[in-house]
Design an enzyme around this catalytic site. Structure first.
Site, mmCIF file in Angstrom:
data_model
loop_
_atom_site.group_PDB
_atom_site.id
_atom_site.type_symbol
_atom_site.label_atom_id
_atom_site.label_comp_id
_atom_site.label_asym_id
_atom_site.label_seq_id
_atom_site.Cartn_x
_atom_site.Cartn_y
_atom_site.Cartn_z
ATOM 1 N N TYR A 155 0.807 -1.223 0.000
ATOM 2 C CA TYR A 155 0.000 0.000 0.000
ATOM 3 C C TYR A 155 0.840 1.273 0.000
ATOM 4 O O TYR A 155 0.304 2.379 0.021
ATOM 5 C CB TYR A 155 -0.955 -0.017 1.206
ATOM 6 N N LYS A 162 -1.830 9.419 0.204
ATOM 7 C CA LYS A 162 -2.980 9.806 1.041
ATOM 8 C C LYS A 162 -2.478 10.708 2.180
ATOM 9 O O LYS A 162 -3.159 11.659 2.575
ATOM 10 C CB LYS A 162 -3.670 8.569 1.624
HETATM 11 N N1 NAP Z 1 -13.194 0.788 -0.051
HETATM 12 C C1 NAP Z 1 -12.407 0.929 1.004
HETATM 13 O O1 NAP Z 1 -12.173 -0.023 1.774
HETATM 14 C C2 NAP Z 1 -11.827 2.277 1.302
HETATM 15 C C3 NAP Z 1 -11.261 2.467 2.552
HETATM 16 C C4 NAP Z 1 -10.733 3.712 2.880
HETATM 17 C C5 NAP Z 1 -10.747 4.731 1.940
HETATM 18 N N2 NAP Z 1 -11.280 4.507 0.704
HETATM 19 C C6 NAP Z 1 -11.223 5.623 -0.239
HETATM 20 O O2 NAP Z 1 -12.536 5.950 -0.642
HETATM 21 C C7 NAP Z 1 -12.497 6.507 -1.959
HETATM 22 C C8 NAP Z 1 -13.536 5.813 -2.839
HETATM 23 O O3 NAP Z 1 -13.261 4.444 -2.805
HETATM 24 P P1 NAP Z 1 -14.384 3.362 -3.199
HETATM 25 O O4 NAP Z 1 -13.941 2.089 -2.556
HETATM 26 O O5 NAP Z 1 -15.727 3.894 -2.934
HETATM 27 O O6 NAP Z 1 -14.135 3.275 -4.776
HETATM 28 P P2 NAP Z 1 -14.807 2.321 -5.862
HETATM 29 O O7 NAP Z 1 -16.052 1.684 -5.337
HETATM 30 O O8 NAP Z 1 -13.729 1.449 -6.390
HETATM 31 O O9 NAP Z 1 -15.239 3.400 -6.979
HETATM 32 C C9 NAP Z 1 -14.237 4.138 -7.591
HETATM 33 C C10 NAP Z 1 -14.863 5.348 -8.247
HETATM 34 O O10 NAP Z 1 -13.818 6.194 -8.731
HETATM 35 C C11 NAP Z 1 -13.947 6.347 -10.128
HETATM 36 N N3 NAP Z 1 -12.613 6.468 -10.705
HETATM 37 C C12 NAP Z 1 -11.576 5.608 -10.633
HETATM 38 N N4 NAP Z 1 -10.512 6.107 -11.272
HETATM 39 C C13 NAP Z 1 -10.889 7.327 -11.765
HETATM 40 C C14 NAP Z 1 -10.231 8.329 -12.517
HETATM 41 N N5 NAP Z 1 -8.955 8.186 -12.929
HETATM 42 N N6 NAP Z 1 -10.911 9.452 -12.827
HETATM 43 C C15 NAP Z 1 -12.209 9.608 -12.435
HETATM 44 N N7 NAP Z 1 -12.882 8.691 -11.724
HETATM 45 C C16 NAP Z 1 -12.224 7.564 -11.389
HETATM 46 C C17 NAP Z 1 -14.726 5.156 -10.609
HETATM 47 O O11 NAP Z 1 -15.335 5.422 -11.874
HETATM 48 P P3 NAP Z 1 -15.742 4.216 -12.897
HETATM 49 O O12 NAP Z 1 -17.000 3.583 -12.316
HETATM 50 O O13 NAP Z 1 -15.987 4.899 -14.200
HETATM 51 O O14 NAP Z 1 -14.590 3.264 -12.909
HETATM 52 C C18 NAP Z 1 -15.711 4.997 -9.460
HETATM 53 O O15 NAP Z 1 -16.753 5.938 -9.552
HETATM 54 C C19 NAP Z 1 -11.057 6.378 -2.437
HETATM 55 O O16 NAP Z 1 -10.385 7.608 -2.225
HETATM 56 C C20 NAP Z 1 -10.478 5.317 -1.525
HETATM 57 O O17 NAP Z 1 -9.087 5.431 -1.368
HETATM 58 C C21 NAP Z 1 -11.829 3.322 0.355
#
Ligand code: NAP
Length: 287
Positions: A155, A162
């Site tokens: 990571y 981050k």
């Molecule tokens: N999930 C976890 O466990 C977790 C934990 C802590 C923090 N986070 C943080 O929460 C945030 C959202 O995570 P998530 O898990 O909800 O994500 P996710 O479900 O994987 O969804 C990712 C989103 O980002 C978009 N995306 C990806 N690359 C992009 C780019 N280059 N330009 C524009 N849009 C882009 C995707 O669009 P498409 O649908 O078009 O691909 C989708 O809408 C992130 O910052 C992540 O680091 C997540």
């Protein structure tokens, strides 16, 4: 979610990466309060269009914008579209993230450059554009993760950036305060989403069950947990909070091993005392 609370009527929010996951949930939460949400995506147009349709059904508004956050010209175009359509902005949520998940010794120059370009640069470029449209004050929230302060396999390329985002949050909070703009971060722990299962299936990662077992609240977080915390920071109630990082992780990052689920004495979780028990009456008081 079926009712409109209308407390955000006429407000405009840009949420990067809101076709899925946390961003999608937040978009619908704000739309249900009457906001117009700018639903950004990279590839999944159909999903983004669905979010907009649902936002309208809930009593809000908005539109979808394809823009790759790694591409500065796409970021400018996204905010130009917001300016053309609304002429103003209230909330900017920097949520989209991507990176290479590799051990440090396996990171190539392009992995480092792209992770910076995908995570830190879009936050800064997006915030610059957002401030120019927030002529009545505003709110900026960045979505971070526990890798900003905790080290674990593969990571480093994302966790370190981050941390840079959280640092920018503090600098922005000071610089933008005079414009009536607050800037904060929400730092998520293990959140149920597409990316969680993808990430924990990678070589070198511990089974997700072992990590879940170490979370004091005993479960993974949900996209609602994250959206609710972000929504709070966007609200009037959070008007005096700026430059902060709010952890939404079930206590994961304040607990250190050994954990209570280790059942050996003396760590076994004691029985909950009945109300009215005085400290000297507790079972272990005499031992
Ligand atoms: N999930 C976890 O466990 C977790 C934990 C802590 C923090 N986070 C943080 O929460 C945030 C959202 O995570 P998530 O898990 O909800 O994500 P996710 O479900 O994987 O969804 C990712 C989103 O980002 C978009 N995306 C990806 N690359 C992009 C780019 N280059 N330009 C524009 N849009 C882009 C995707 O669009 P498409 O649908 O078009 O691909 C989708 O809408 C992130 O910052 C992540 O680091 C997540």
């Amino acid at each position: 979610m079926t009712t409109t609370d209308a407390s955000r009527r006429d407000m405009v929010a840009v949420i990067t990466g809101s076709s899925r996951g946390i961003g999608r949930r937040l978009a619908l939460l704000l739309a249900a309060q009457g906001a117009s949400v700018v639903v950004n995506y990279r590839t999944n147009k159909d999903l983004a269009d669905e979010v907009v349709a649902e936002a309208v059904r809930l009593g809000g508004g908005g539109f979808a914008v394809q823009a790759d956050m790694e591409n500065p010209e796409d970021i400018m175009r996204l905010f130009d579209e917001v300016a053309d359509r609304y002429g103003r902005l209230d909330h900017f949520i920097n949520n989209a993230a991507a990176s290479a998940f590799r051990k440090i010794l396996d990171l190539k120059i392009h992995h480092l450059d792209r992770s910076y370009g995908m995570n830190v640069r879009p936050f800064v470029l997006g915030a610059q554009q957002a401030v120019s449209l927030m002529d009545h004050g505003g709110r900026i929230v960045a979505v971070s993760s526990y890798g900003s302060t905790r080290a674990f396999a593969t990571y480093a390329a994302l966790g370190s950036y981050k941390a840079a985002i959280e640092s920018f949050v503090r600098f922005m909070a000071v610089e933008f305060a005079g414009y009536g703009i607050t800037v904060n971060a929400v730092n998520g722990g293990l959140i149920e989403s597409d990316s969680l299962h993808y990430f924990y299936s990678m070589p070198g990662m511990a089974p997700v069950e072992t990590v879940l077992a170490a979370i004091p609240l005993g479960r993974a977080g949900t996209v609602d947990d994250m959206a609710n915390a972000i929504e709070f920071l966007l609200s009037e109630k959070a008007g005096y909070i700026t430059g902060q990082v709010l952890a939404v992780d079930g206590g994961m990052t304040v607990a250190a091993p050994p954990y209570y689920h280790d059942t050996s004495d003396p760590l076994r979780l004691p029985e909950r005392p009945t109300h009215g028990t005085r400290p000297d009456d507790l079972p272990h008081a005499s031992s």
